[in-house]
Design an enzyme around this catalytic site. Structure first.
Site, short mmCIF file in Angstrom:
data_model
loop_
_atom_site.label_atom_id
_atom_site.label_comp_id
_atom_site.label_asym_id
_atom_site.label_seq_id
_atom_site.Cartn_x
_atom_site.Cartn_y
_atom_site.Cartn_z
CB SER A 1 9.47 -25.86 20.78
OG SER A 1 10.17 -24.77 20.22
CE1 TYR B 1 6.58 -22.00 23.45
CE2 TYR B 1 8.82 -21.87 22.60
CZ TYR B 1 7.51 -22.30 22.47
OH TYR B 1 7.14 -23.01 21.35
#
Length: 700
Positions: free
Chosen positions: A577, A590
């Protein structure tokens, strides 16, 4: 007893109410599909059907007789009307004047295009004369196991007469072609009451004046063979009886899972292979039997069998009574090399001055005592069909050896078909393989937006794909959709919790058993969470780490183990990501886990290079469409972090990007394709951002 698969007798499926309103070509198609729907009648791609139809000539408007016959390479079970070649019967009859004798019969194939009716582009097959010169309107040529068992028996002619009397005749083995067409014509003229003929070592021809009559004759003649074998064998064990134990199913599969990647690695040097495992009752009976080695050495009889299986299989040295798989694996390289040398000797012994160069010398069929049969080919469908054909060969050997002696096709005859110049020409006409043909991919998070888009992209270029996901319902839906769009052979699904060592090991063992190994891992499973750090509980932190860090480690470790056993390298792509490079507010768990993914990929690139395993990373950003992650709380949480409504989030991300463009799952899939294809063959340890431009996540 002869294996009949799916019932004792063939059913008469003809529906006259349905057929009555059809044209003659449509009835031919109907008949063909009915016959091809039952593998006891003929296997995939095997057999031919034809009809002689009165048509209006497009040039003269005269009524002419046209032969409709299955075109080259077709399958009667799935054929459509455009799969039939159409030829003027008058011109086919005229070819007899040009025929210079059996030594020149191959040249007659070159004349077939000159006989084409109505500019039909479907190429006529080598079997066309076999149908043209039979003086009946409708002809079936099938390869039923029960009849080939008669054809492959030592006293085939005698058995044919005993079973059928004068209704069905017999002709000795003759390679398909113009000469055999003339033989069939002569037989029919001399035996006007015959309904068909058994071709020695080959199969069955039947005929009739109507489509229904021809179909019903074919069914009746095959059923009579089945009945005769049942009466003769009386349920006695085949192949001399069992002399080896059969392992329980779980143990059989474990052996296959360990053997297949090793064999695959050994035989994939020039062309990547895909595997298929078969432990059906017919196979297990054969590999447990006394006569297995001797019959396997004799080779298959029917040309349709050995063109897909090679003449002989490789019998793997494995003792199910005293299983020692490590010993078997140690002996495999020598066994594979011995088979190759044997094929080379066979080629040199039998080659003709005009024979094509020797092809792949590796075995197609691997028989494992007590375990089953493994087949390898250039793609999954071919590997599966090869297995089906060798099951047909097993059934033939069982039948013939139970009532007589089984006779394989003469070695030189087998070679002359396997290395037939016409067969080589057909192979050369095949389309060039797609970039990922023969490769096997496993995609975690395969039921989600990015995972499914990636699967579709890899399938498009020829890969086999194992979809792995924790969501069973979504997984089943994704498999069903992709299999329907591409092929059921190309797609498999396996439930996988990436945080479970056992699940990870099972998923890769499943890939090994279903396809023979693994070439590509796309690690894409994910979750998301957002909260200020002081409000992030330990369970949330650990969950992110378990799935996005530990989960990626577990599946990568299994991929490394499998790829190293294959010794053919591999490609691993992590879907990380933008957040792994650029910090975001209220997403510490995250972002940290995603950063761990990226660094793990770098570490794996260092370790994998020695083994040809490339490891790269794709960093998407804000892929909302189709994403399970963005369908839950994550959307609301990210919207809250930016003080906006969830409906404004996608537009916010688009405007935030340098290119002012939205990012979709298909965009990420293209980056994955780049990393698993030859386009990036010299790239490892790299990152591609697919985020429409974000200065914070620039890697340099």
């Amino acid at each position: 007893m002869l294996e009949t698969r799916g019932g004792t007798r063939l059913a008469d499926l003809w529906d006259e109410a349905k057929a009555a309103s059809m044209s003659e070509p449509e009835r031919l198609l109907y008949r063909s599909n009915l016959l091809g729907s039952d593998k006891r009648i003929t296997n995939y791609g095997g057999g031919n059907t034809s009809a002689k139809v009165t048509e209006k000539d497009p040039l003269t408007a005269d009524e002419v007789e046209v032969l409709w016959v299955k075109g080259s390479g077709g399958d009667v079970g799935t054929i459509k009307l455009d799969g039939f070649a159409t030829l003027y019967m008058e011109k086919l009859e005229g070819l007899k004047k040009l025929y210079r004798g059996v030594e020149y019969e191959d040249e007659m194939v070159g004349y077939l295009p000159h006989c084409t009716f109505n500019l039909n582009p479907r190429a006529a097959s080598i079997d066309t004369p076999l149908h043209a010169y039979v003086p009946y309107r409708h002809v079936d040529h099938m390869h039923p196991d029960a009849v080939i068992a008669i054809a492959a028996a030592k006293n085939s002619k005698e058995l044919t007469a005993r079973i059928y009397g004068e209704e069905i005749g017999w002709l000795p083995w003759k390679r398909p072609g113009f000469e055999l067409g003339l033989w069939l014509e002569k037989f029919c003229r001399e035996n006007p009451d015959a309904k068909g003929v058994v071709l020695g070592g080959h199969g069955l021809f039947t005929w009739g004046d109507t489509a229904r009559d021809c179909y019903e004759t074919t069914i009746r003649i095959i059923n009579r063979a089945i009945e005769w074998f049942e009466a003769e064998t009386g349920g006695k064990p085949g192949f001399g009886g069992e002399v080896r134990p059969t392992l329980p199913e779980a143990e059989r599969r474990e052996v296959a899972e360990r053997l297949m990647p090793v064999i695959r690695g050994m035989i994939s040097a020039s062309e990547r292979k895909v595997g298929h495992f078969d432990d059906s009752p017919a196979v297990l009976e054969f590999v447990a039997s006394r006569d297995m080695e001797g019959l396997a050495e004799l080779g298959t009889s029917c040309p349709d069998h050995f063109l897909r299986t090679k003449r002989n299989p490789l019998v793997v040295d494995f003792d199910p009574a005293k299983p020692d798989l490590d010993k078997t694996l140690e002996g495999l390289p020598a066994a594979v090399e011995e088979y190759r040398k044997g094929h080379a000797v066979y080629y040199e012994r039998c080659k003709r001055p005009d024979s094509p160069p020797m092809r792949d010398p590796n075995a197609v069929v691997y028989l494992v005592p007590g375990v089953g049969m493994i087949t390898f080919a250039k793609d999954k469908a071919t590997a599966r069909v090869s297995a089906e054909f060798y099951v047909n060969a097993i059934n033939v050997m069982r039948g013939a050896s139970s009532v007589s002696s089984y006779v394989g096709l003469d070695e030189q005859e087998a070679f002359d078909i396997e290395y037939w110049v016409l067969e080589e020409a057909k192979l050369q006409r095949l389309p060039k393989p797609r970039p990922l043909a023969g490769k096997v991919a496993l995609i975690t998070g395969g039921a989600g937006g990015i995972g499914k888009a990636t699967a579709e992209r890899l399938l498009k270029d020829g890969a086999c794909v194992v979809l792995a996901d924790i969501d069973s319902e979504a997984l089943e839906e994704a498999e069903r959709g992709l299999a329907g769009q591409y092929s059921a052979d190309l797609v498999r699904r396996v439930k996988l919790d990436v945080t479970s060592e056992a699940d990870a090991a099972n998923a890769f063992a499943f890939a090994a058993r279903e396809y023979g190994g693994l070439d590509i891992l796309v690690s894409n499973a994910g979750i998301s969470s957002a909260a200020p750090v002081d409000e992030t509980d330990l369970a949330t932190w650990n969950r992110n780490m378990e799935i996005l860090s530990t989960g990626y480690f577990l599946v990568a470790r299994e991929a490394f183990r499998l790829m190293k056993r294959q010794e053919t390298g591999g490609e691993i792509v992590f879907i990380a990501s933008k957040n792994g490079l650029a910090a975001s507010p209220n997403a510490a768990a995250y972002c940290t886990a995603k950063a761990a993914e990226i660094h793990l990929a770098r570490c794996l690139a260092l370790e994998g290079a020695e083994f040809g395993i490339r490891v790269n990373t794709v960093n998407p950003d804000a892929v909302l469409r189709g994403s399970k992650i963005w369908s839950g709380e994550w959307r609301e949480q990210r919207a809250a972090a930016y003080n906006m409504s969830p409906d404004e989030l996608e537009e916010h991300y688009r405007k935030r990007s340098l290119l002012k463009r939205s990012v979709y799952p298909e965009d990420v899939a293209e980056a994955v394709f780049f990393f698993v294809s030859e386009m990036s063959a010299k790239s490892t340890g790299n990152i591609v951002n697919v985020d429409a431009g974000n200065a914070q996540s620039f890697t340099r």
